[in-house]
Write an enzyme that holds these catalytic residues in place. Sequence first.
Site, PDB file in Angstrom:
ATOM      1  N   GLY A  71      51.004  50.714  37.250  1.00 23.22           N
ATOM      2  CA  GLY A  71      51.246  49.389  36.685  1.00 23.22           C
ATOM      3  C   GLY A  71      52.007  49.430  35.372  1.00 23.22           C
ATOM      4  O   GLY A  71      52.579  50.452  34.969  1.00 23.22           O
ATOM      5  N   GLN A  72      51.974  48.272  34.698  1.00 19.73           N
ATOM      6  CA  GLN A  72      52.787  48.058  33.498  1.00 19.73           C
ATOM      7  C   GLN A  72      52.330  48.960  32.344  1.00 19.73           C
ATOM      8  O   GLN A  72      53.156  49.491  31.604  1.00 19.73           O
ATOM      9  CB  GLN A  72      52.669  46.576  33.106  1.00 19.73           C
ATOM     10  CG  GLN A  72      53.634  46.118  32.047  1.00 19.73           C
ATOM     11  CD  GLN A  72      53.244  44.752  31.481  1.00 19.73           C
ATOM     12  OE1 GLN A  72      52.236  44.150  31.882  1.00 19.73           O
ATOM     13  NE2 GLN A  72      54.033  44.263  30.542  1.00 19.73           N
TER      14      GLN A  72
ATOM     15  N   ASP B 111      42.588  55.027  46.051  1.00 19.44           N
ATOM     16  CA  ASP B 111      42.101  53.658  46.183  1.00 19.44           C
ATOM     17  C   ASP B 111      40.749  53.608  45.472  1.00 19.44           C
ATOM     18  O   ASP B 111      39.774  54.194  45.953  1.00 19.44           O
ATOM     19  CB  ASP B 111      41.962  53.347  47.687  1.00 19.44           C
ATOM     20  CG  ASP B 111      41.340  51.982  47.953  1.00 19.44           C
ATOM     21  OD1 ASP B 111      40.967  51.297  46.971  1.00 19.44           O
ATOM     22  OD2 ASP B 111      41.216  51.615  49.134  1.00 19.44           O
TER      23      ASP B 111
ATOM     24  N   TYR C 138      39.261  37.619  37.691  1.00 27.58           N
ATOM     25  CA  TYR C 138      39.692  38.736  36.840  1.00 27.58           C
ATOM     26  C   TYR C 138      38.828  38.793  35.574  1.00 27.58           C
ATOM     27  O   TYR C 138      38.306  39.849  35.197  1.00 27.58           O
ATOM     28  CB  TYR C 138      41.167  38.507  36.487  1.00 27.58           C
ATOM     29  CG  TYR C 138      41.759  39.465  35.479  1.00 27.58           C
ATOM     30  CD1 TYR C 138      42.030  40.785  35.813  1.00 27.58           C
ATOM     31  CD2 TYR C 138      42.079  39.029  34.189  1.00 27.58           C
ATOM     32  CE1 TYR C 138      42.592  41.649  34.885  1.00 27.58           C
ATOM     33  CE2 TYR C 138      42.655  39.889  33.275  1.00 27.58           C
ATOM     34  CZ  TYR C 138      42.909  41.196  33.623  1.00 27.58           C
ATOM     35  OH  TYR C 138      43.468  42.050  32.709  1.00 27.58           O
TER      36      TYR C 138
ATOM     37  N   LYS D  49      36.124  41.587  34.331  1.00 22.87           N
ATOM     38  CA  LYS D  49      36.339  42.287  33.049  1.00 22.87           C
ATOM     39  C   LYS D  49      35.081  42.181  32.179  1.00 22.87           C
ATOM     40  O   LYS D  49      34.719  43.136  31.493  1.00 22.87           O
ATOM     41  CB  LYS D  49      37.567  41.741  32.315  1.00 22.87           C
ATOM     42  CG  LYS D  49      38.894  42.162  32.931  1.00 22.87           C
ATOM     43  CD  LYS D  49      39.141  43.664  32.830  1.00 22.87           C
ATOM     44  CE  LYS D  49      40.458  44.094  33.452  1.00 22.87           C
ATOM     45  NZ  LYS D  49      40.640  45.550  33.505  1.00 22.87           N
TER      46      LYS D  49
HETATM   47  N1  SER Z   1      47.921  39.803  31.112  1.00 18.71           N
HETATM   48  C1  SER Z   1      46.744  39.573  31.894  1.00 18.71           C
HETATM   49  C2  SER Z   1      46.948  38.450  32.821  1.00 18.71           C
HETATM   50  O1  SER Z   1      47.799  37.638  32.570  1.00 18.71           O
HETATM   51  C3  SER Z   1      45.574  39.262  30.999  1.00 18.71           C
HETATM   52  O2  SER Z   1      44.923  40.434  30.684  1.00 18.71           O
HETATM   53  O3  SER Z   1      46.232  38.348  33.763  1.00 18.71           O
END
Ligand code: SER
Length: 323
Positions: A10-11, A50, A143, A147
């Site tokens: 990822g980023q 995974d 999300y 978290k």
């Molecule tokens: N950058 C993330 C998002 O936009 C937030 O942690 O989901």
Amino acid sequence: MKILITGAGGQIGHDLIGALIAAGHDVTSTDLAPRPPSHAHAGGAWHRLDVTDAVAVRDVFYEVKPELVFHLAAILSARGEQDPRLAYDVNQTGTWNVLEACRKGKVLRFIFTSSIAVFGPPPSGPLPDPTPDDVALHPTTMYGVTKVSGELLSSYYRSRFGVDCRGVRFPGLISAAMPGGGSSDYALFMYVDAVRKGSYDAFARADTRIPLMYMPDAVRALLELSMADKSKLTRSIYNIAAFSPRADEIAASVQKAVPGATFTYTPDTVRQGILDSWPKALDDAAARRDWGWKPKFDLDGMTSDLVPRIRRMLELGAVLSSH
Ligand code: SER
């Protein structure tokens, strides 16, 4: 140190792998996907993994025997609202699997990448501005829910099993790399589309204000926290902050580096709702006090460093889609 990264494709992984290798560490990157061409420069080993597969996680940990783990694998906020079950599996079960592998494999340290998405408007009124570390957490996305759980699990594994779990709550991160499914992506696309098309129609209102950070600062935060003296840490998860511009302030900054770029604002209901639920700014006093955290880049500093990088990335033919 022997280091394993999850979600390395990822980023954040794009910049973290190279920084760890440059610092002399022995790095194994893992991701569901093969090493993307954009990450080819970074070096180190690459394993397919995974994180929802507990046996596979255990096997990779057994083979690599990491001392330090950076757990980046996650489905971000906007993508997670399209598929909450997937977000639950990757973010919740995946974090559990990785923590269990850390416990069983006697990993010394586990670094968790949390997010501003743990916050949401409390029933009693708006979030304090800036928002401190310790407020009631009312995330509005799957999300964010996962978290919050990852933060709590990190603290639990630290006190119950002695795994040295530490983490940061990242603002929206901006870099010359492809983000994936985040609500904060409008900020990066203001740069990318200004450079490649001369205009961008943002999915957020002009007055949207959330905490943001440039990736070199974010990677440095991970390195500094992971190497910080344990006796100085008064908590396991820290807010970190850099700057909190409105979307139209980002536009003005981009226009200094890309003259003539134009911006329009067409809010997307779901992503705007998520952005409005997040803090406008974070109070990161504890990180500054405990491990000397300090950002180097402000908005205009980021703009002047980032625009040439985005030009290079586009010239190199990196594949970017505007949403
Ligand atoms: N950058 C993330 C998002 O936009 C937030 O942690 O989901």
